[in-house]
Write a protein that holds these residues in place. Structure first.
Motif, PDB file in Angstrom:
ATOM      1  N   CYS A 136      38.840  40.786  36.449  1.00 50.25           N
ATOM      2  CA  CYS A 136      38.900  40.894  37.913  1.00 50.25           C
ATOM      3  C   CYS A 136      38.662  42.343  38.290  1.00 50.25           C
ATOM      4  O   CYS A 136      39.335  43.249  37.786  1.00 50.25           O
ATOM      5  CB  CYS A 136      40.255  40.421  38.432  1.00 50.25           C
TER       6      CYS A 136
ATOM      7  N   GLU B  53      39.333  43.733  41.038  1.00 48.20           N
ATOM      8  CA  GLU B  53      40.361  44.248  41.934  1.00 48.20           C
ATOM      9  C   GLU B  53      41.609  44.692  41.179  1.00 48.20           C
ATOM     10  O   GLU B  53      42.149  45.755  41.435  1.00 48.20           O
ATOM     11  CB  GLU B  53      40.743  43.177  42.977  1.00 48.20           C
TER      12      GLU B  53
ATOM     13  N   TRP C  49      35.318  32.224  33.506  1.00 46.88           N
ATOM     14  CA  TRP C  49      35.152  32.678  34.887  1.00 46.88           C
ATOM     15  C   TRP C  49      36.033  31.866  35.828  1.00 46.88           C
ATOM     16  O   TRP C  49      36.229  30.669  35.654  1.00 46.88           O
ATOM     17  CB  TRP C  49      33.691  32.525  35.303  1.00 46.88           C
ATOM     18  N   MET C  50      36.580  32.519  36.824  1.00 45.27           N
ATOM     19  CA  MET C  50      37.420  31.858  37.828  1.00 45.27           C
ATOM     20  C   MET C  50      36.935  32.257  39.211  1.00 45.27           C
ATOM     21  O   MET C  50      36.508  33.395  39.427  1.00 45.27           O
ATOM     22  CB  MET C  50      38.891  32.257  37.681  1.00 45.27           C
ATOM     23  N   GLY C  51      37.016  31.340  40.136  1.00 46.80           N
ATOM     24  CA  GLY C  51      36.631  31.651  41.510  1.00 46.80           C
ATOM     25  C   GLY C  51      37.641  32.531  42.196  1.00 46.80           C
ATOM     26  O   GLY C  51      37.291  33.447  42.933  1.00 46.80           O
ATOM     27  N   GLN C  52      38.938  32.274  41.948  1.00 46.22           N
ATOM     28  CA  GLN C  52      40.011  33.073  42.536  1.00 46.22           C
ATOM     29  C   GLN C  52      40.861  33.679  41.431  1.00 46.22           C
ATOM     30  O   GLN C  52      41.213  33.000  40.464  1.00 46.22           O
ATOM     31  CB  GLN C  52      40.901  32.218  43.448  1.00 46.22           C
ATOM     32  N   CYS C  53      41.175  34.939  41.586  1.00 47.65           N
ATOM     33  CA  CYS C  53      42.012  35.615  40.598  1.00 47.65           C
ATOM     34  C   CYS C  53      43.454  35.133  40.743  1.00 47.65           C
ATOM     35  O   CYS C  53      44.020  35.201  41.847  1.00 47.65           O
ATOM     36  CB  CYS C  53      41.937  37.130  40.779  1.00 47.65           C
TER      37      CYS C  53
ATOM     38  N   LYS D 108      44.882  37.080  43.835  1.00 46.94           N
ATOM     39  CA  LYS D 108      44.479  36.028  44.786  1.00 46.94           C
ATOM     40  C   LYS D 108      43.177  36.346  45.518  1.00 46.94           C
ATOM     41  O   LYS D 108      42.880  35.736  46.550  1.00 46.94           O
ATOM     42  CB  LYS D 108      45.585  35.757  45.819  1.00 46.94           C
ATOM     43  N   GLU D 109      42.378  37.315  45.005  1.00 46.85           N
ATOM     44  CA  GLU D 109      41.093  37.619  45.623  1.00 46.85           C
ATOM     45  C   GLU D 109      40.025  36.669  45.090  1.00 46.85           C
ATOM     46  O   GLU D 109      40.105  36.181  43.959  1.00 46.85           O
ATOM     47  CB  GLU D 109      40.685  39.065  45.328  1.00 46.85           C
ATOM     48  N   TRP D 110      38.985  36.400  45.914  1.00 47.20           N
ATOM     49  CA  TRP D 110      37.927  35.472  45.554  1.00 47.20           C
ATOM     50  C   TRP D 110      36.690  36.222  45.059  1.00 47.20           C
ATOM     51  O   TRP D 110      36.365  37.293  45.550  1.00 47.20           O
ATOM     52  CB  TRP D 110      37.551  34.592  46.752  1.00 47.20           C
ATOM     53  N   ASN D 111      36.001  35.598  44.087  1.00 44.75           N
ATOM     54  CA  ASN D 111      34.707  36.076  43.572  1.00 44.75           C
ATOM     55  C   ASN D 111      34.767  37.536  43.110  1.00 44.75           C
ATOM     56  O   ASN D 111      33.915  38.351  43.437  1.00 44.75           O
ATOM     57  CB  ASN D 111      33.617  35.925  44.639  1.00 44.75           C
ATOM     58  N   THR D 112      35.799  37.855  42.354  1.00 41.98           N
ATOM     59  CA  THR D 112      35.947  39.223  41.857  1.00 41.98           C
ATOM     60  C   THR D 112      35.758  39.316  40.342  1.00 41.98           C
ATOM     61  O   THR D 112      35.808  40.413  39.793  1.00 41.98           O
ATOM     62  CB  THR D 112      37.339  39.778  42.211  1.00 41.98           C
TER      63      THR D 112
END
Length: 457
Positions: free
Chosen positions: A11, A13, A21-25, A29-33
């Motif tokens: 991530c 952030e 890979w994950m869409g949200q950390c 809780k950030e998206w696309n990072t």
């Protein structure tokens, strides 16, 4: 894939690691990072520790540890010393962030000049400029002594060896995103490289009592680029704020293990570099309009320093279904909340009006004490009331329309009196603790209705 290497996702952030890979950390809780990086299993972990000896560490009882005073180096730049808490602490790791072109490198180069004049050995490591480019920039600032040494290198191992051999008192790394280690199989500026480089520099700073300043790039949101853990690893985090096209600059400490995080330093960018602004109140109030509605001076506190600033409001009838609301220099949601309080408690119609709030000078302030200034500026513009140029105010506004007390009241009033103000509108509950202050009339108010009556007189 080569043996010993594997793919991991990080991530950008917060530095959270994942095998996929994950869409949200799940951490921040950030998206696309998440970004993909190839790492070497054999490479050292992000501790940055060089295990020259295999001795195991032994814990010590706290009673047997001798505490000593923090050794500080006075830079000679008063505004920088104020933000650092009284000077540079030996063995500290300081992160300096800010927008491109804001003046980070200029400030650090001026700090190097002051330190070199005191015969303090300084090493400036640049991964972005050549030696000739740094020399050209240094000549615009002034003459430097040979106590300052320059190095253009991005290899972390070479930089570490030079620091250990030279043993300077201060090291500047410009910037951390350009440093890379051969032991980490990813590109410079990646999450792994930034974390590894910071960890290695932190170990060097603590082991040899060297103060290290690292420059960090920022994202479009204004945060330091790279993993969030970068800010947790360092001792001090400084942010350089301001518009690159304006002359003012604000140096703000957002983390400091050796001092207050509320202090700010004010600078002005000139041809010879950054110049300290010793009286920010006078600077912020320069150019204030005369006999204009929607303008009032409020007093805010940053650390131990009272700062007077002009709050401007422009309220006009809207021709759209959804009125436009804009806040520059303060919190947008706070402005909406205060406008709702005005409508409810004073019966002043604002739902069909556009409202533009601005703190002149470009400084950002969110202290609750400027609430009363925002409210009175809005009312002044809406009702076209001209507030006296010699009137100042401060106070927190509650949802019931009450004006609540704030701290450091006496310091605020003394600053206002020093700047030539004749009337101060402040919370009534704070008047009991005041000593006698000559040269200024104090008006205590307990609610917004009394505050409006005070500006009508």
């Amino acid at each position: 894939m080569a043996k010993g290497k594997m793919t991991m996702f990080f991530c950008q952030e917060c530095g959270y690691e994942s095998a996929k890979w994950m869409g949200q950390c799940p951490a921040c809780k950030e998206w696309n990072t998440f970004v993909e990086e190839k790492i070497d299993k054999k490479s050292v972990s992000s501790s940055g520790k060089r295990t020259d000896d295999k001795k195991s560490a032994q814990p010590l009882p706290i009673s047997k540890i001798k505490a000593s005073e923090e050794l500080r180096l006075i830079t000679g730049i008063k505004e920088l010393d104020r933000v650092l808490g009284g000077g540079i602490v030996k063995g500290s790791l300081v992160l300096v962030g800010g927008d491109p072109g804001i003046g980070k490198s200029t400030l650090l180069l001026q700090m190097c000049k002051k330190a070199a004049e005191q015969k303090v050995p300084v090493l400036y490591v640049s991964g972005e400029e050549s030696l000739n480019q740094i020399k050209m920039r240094a000549e615009r600032i002034g003459n430097f002594t040979d106590s300052l040494k320059l190095l253009c290198e991005t290899n972390l191992d070479i930089v570490g060896n030079v620091i250990e051999n030279e043993k300077p008192s201060i090291v500047i790394i410009d910037s951390i995103q350009t440093m890379y280690s051969d032991e980490v199989a990813s590109a410079p500026g990646s999450v792994s490289q930034v974390r590894e480089a910071t960890a290695v520099l932190m170990q060097i700073a603590k082991r040899f009592d060297i103060s290290i300043f690292i420059v960090g790039h920022v994202t479009k949101e204004g945060a330091v680029a790279g993993p969030r853990t970068l800010e947790h690893m360092v001792d001090t985090v400084l942010y350089f704020e301001g518009d690159r096209y304006e002359s003012y600059r604000i140096l703000r400490g957002v983390k400091n293990r050796f001092g207050s995080t509320n202090e700010i330093g004010v600078f002005e960018m000139k041809s010879e570099g950054l110049v300290e602004v010793e009286n920010p109140s006078e600077y912020m109030l320069s150019g204030k309009p005369q006999n204009a509605s929607g303008s009032i001076v409020a007093c805010s506190i940053e650390g131990s320093r009272p700062i007077l600033l002009e709050i401007q409001a422009l309220v006009c009838h809207s021709f759209f279904n959804n009125p436009r609301r804009t806040a520059n220099g303060t919190d947008y949601n706070k402005v909406n909340l205060l406008m709702a309080v005005i409508e409810k408690r004073l019966n002043i119609q604002l739902s069909d009006c556009d409202a533009y709030i601005n703190i002149a000078g470009g400084i950002k302030m969110n202290e609750p004490a400027i609430d009363l200034g925002i409210v009175l500026a809005i009312i002044s513009s809406r009702l076209d009331i001209v507030i006296s140029d010699k009137t100042i105010c401060f106070g927190e506004v509650g949802l019931s329309g009450e004006v609540r007390g704030v701290n450091m009241t006496e310091q605020r009033i003394m600053e206002a009196a020093k700047m030539g103000f004749e009337t101060c509108i402040m919370p009534k509950v704070c008047m009991d603790s005041l000593s006698r202050i000559n040269g200024i009339k104090i008006v205590g108010v307990s609610n917004l209705k009394e505050a409006v009556d005070a500006i009508r007189k």
